[in-house]
Enzyme design. Structure first.
Site, PDB file in Angstrom:
ATOM      1  CE  LYS A  72      -3.832  -2.324   2.496  1.00  6.42           C
ATOM      2  NZ  LYS A  72      -4.735  -2.238   3.682  1.00  6.42           N
ATOM      3  CB  THR A  99      -7.179  -6.724   9.824  1.00  2.00           C
ATOM      4  OG1 THR A  99      -7.477  -7.906   9.084  1.00  2.00           O
ATOM      5  CG2 THR A  99      -7.681  -5.511   9.080  1.00  2.00           C
ATOM      6  NE  ARG A 111      -2.253  -6.251   6.883  1.00  2.00           N
ATOM      7  CZ  ARG A 111      -3.421  -6.790   6.563  1.00  2.00           C
ATOM      8  NH1 ARG A 111      -3.988  -7.681   7.368  1.00  2.00           N
ATOM      9  NH2 ARG A 111      -4.030  -6.473   5.439  1.00  2.00           N
ATOM     10  CG  ASN A 144      -3.463  -2.871   7.159  1.00  2.92           C
ATOM     11  OD1 ASN A 144      -3.406  -2.341   6.064  1.00  2.92           O
ATOM     12  ND2 ASN A 144      -4.475  -3.630   7.541  1.00  2.92           N
ATOM     13  CG  HIS A 147      -5.020  -6.364  -0.194  1.00  2.00           C
ATOM     14  ND1 HIS A 147      -6.222  -6.430   0.472  1.00  2.00           N
ATOM     15  CD2 HIS A 147      -5.086  -7.286  -1.201  1.00  2.00           C
ATOM     16  CE1 HIS A 147      -6.994  -7.339  -0.128  1.00  2.00           C
ATOM     17  NE2 HIS A 147      -6.328  -7.872  -1.144  1.00  2.00           N
TER      18      HIS A 147
HETATM   19  N1  UDP Z   1      -9.702  -1.608   7.950  1.00  5.20           N
HETATM   20  C1  UDP Z   1      -9.765  -0.625   8.932  1.00  5.20           C
HETATM   21  N2  UDP Z   1     -10.522  -0.851  10.048  1.00  5.20           N
HETATM   22  C2  UDP Z   1     -11.204  -2.004  10.246  1.00  5.20           C
HETATM   23  C3  UDP Z   1     -11.128  -3.006   9.264  1.00  5.20           C
HETATM   24  C4  UDP Z   1     -10.376  -2.778   8.127  1.00  5.20           C
HETATM   25  O1  UDP Z   1      -9.156   0.432   8.780  1.00  5.20           O
HETATM   26  O2  UDP Z   1     -11.861  -2.156  11.300  1.00  5.20           O
HETATM   27  C5  UDP Z   1      -8.913  -1.365   6.725  1.00  5.20           C
HETATM   28  C6  UDP Z   1      -7.512  -1.974   6.794  1.00  5.20           C
HETATM   29  O3  UDP Z   1      -6.607  -1.122   6.095  1.00  5.20           O
HETATM   30  C7  UDP Z   1      -7.721  -3.300   6.065  1.00  5.20           C
HETATM   31  C8  UDP Z   1      -8.694  -2.904   4.975  1.00  5.20           C
HETATM   32  O4  UDP Z   1      -9.570  -1.965   5.605  1.00  5.20           O
HETATM   33  O5  UDP Z   1      -6.506  -3.836   5.575  1.00  5.20           O
HETATM   34  C9  UDP Z   1      -9.518  -4.050   4.411  1.00  5.20           C
HETATM   35  O6  UDP Z   1     -10.221  -4.682   5.465  1.00  5.20           O
HETATM   36  P1  UDP Z   1     -10.320  -6.267   5.598  1.00  5.20           P
HETATM   37  O7  UDP Z   1     -11.354  -6.568   6.618  1.00  5.20           O
HETATM   38  O8  UDP Z   1     -10.484  -6.878   4.249  1.00  5.20           O
HETATM   39  O9  UDP Z   1      -8.886  -6.675   6.226  1.00  5.20           O
HETATM   40  P2  UDP Z   1      -7.634  -7.400   5.533  1.00  5.20           P
HETATM   41  O10 UDP Z   1      -8.169  -8.478   4.634  1.00  5.20           O
HETATM   42  O11 UDP Z   1      -6.874  -6.333   4.778  1.00  5.20           O
HETATM   43  O12 UDP Z   1      -6.825  -7.962   6.665  1.00  5.20           O
HETATM   44 MG    MG Z   2      -9.572  -8.391   3.141  1.00  2.00          MG
END
Ligand code: UDP
Ligand code: MG
Length: 168
Positions: free
Chosen positions: A11, A98, A109, A123, A126
């Site tokens: 990112k 996450t 992360r 974080n 992706h």
């Molecule tokens: N995110 C956030 N707050 C949350 C959940 C997600 O800021 O409570 C952001 C974070 O940058 C995350 C992205 O949204 O990587 C996508 O969310 P996802 O639930 O798909 O998590 P990931 O698959 O990236 O672990």
């Molecule tokens: Mg995701």
């Protein structure tokens, strides 16, 4: 378990903090193969499609600003496809949870992520979370000719009035 493909995006914060080499080194521990890689300027449309399943979340507008680079003055991301046995789990493991505060400190992360005052998880990476998401995301970010393995069925299309930039 047969071979899987998974999408990784470094990112804008990862590029801004010069973490690209470090993250690629960490991911090389998986012994997976990189079968596609590019630097992408993320526009609003791509960002919205990528995060379409999160559009009702309170953090969605901030998330779109994040992935399009508006939070970092850095509109580049690096998109990669990793391929091999158990690729999705292996890449998620090295990426970490996450929430960067809950992520294992030795994960990408956990080591480099942070939570913004707005609450957004900045974080760094992706990583696709399951095979159907991986397929959707890979098809969104890459065309068949940008990948060195025939992952999904293709068709040949003749594009006539299709406009694109070419070198002068
Ligand atoms: N995110 C956030 N707050 C949350 C959940 C997600 O800021 O409570 C952001 C974070 O940058 C995350 C992205 O949204 O990587 C996508 O969310 P996802 O639930 O798909 O998590 P990931 O698959 O990236 O672990
Ligand atoms: Mg995701």
């Amino acid at each position: 378990m047969t071979n899987q493909a998974t999408l990784v995006i470094i990112k804008p914060d990862g590029l801004k903090k010069s973490l690209t080499g470090n993250i690629l080194s960490r991911l090389s521990e998986t012994k997976l193969k990189i079968i596609g890689a590019k630097i992408v300027k993320v526009n609003e449309h791509l960002a919205q499609q990528h995060y379409q399943h999160l559009r009702d979340k309170p953090f969605y507008p901030e998330l779109i600003k994040y992935i399009t680079g508006k939070l970092h003055g850095e509109n580049r991301v690096m998109a990669l496809i990793y391929f091999g046995k158990d690729a999705i789990t292996k890449v998620r493991q090295i990426s970490g949870a996450t929430n960067p505060e809950e992520a294992d400190p030795v994960s990408v992360r956990g080591a480099y992520g942070r939570i913004l005052t707005t609450g957004l998880y900045e974080n760094v990476v992706h990583a696709s979370s399951d095979p159907s998401e991986a397929q959707r995301e890979i098809k969104l970010w890459f065309g068949p000719e940008e990948i060195t393995v025939d992952l999904y069925p293709v068709k040949v299309a003749t594009l006539r009035s299709f406009k694109r930039k070419v070198w002068k």
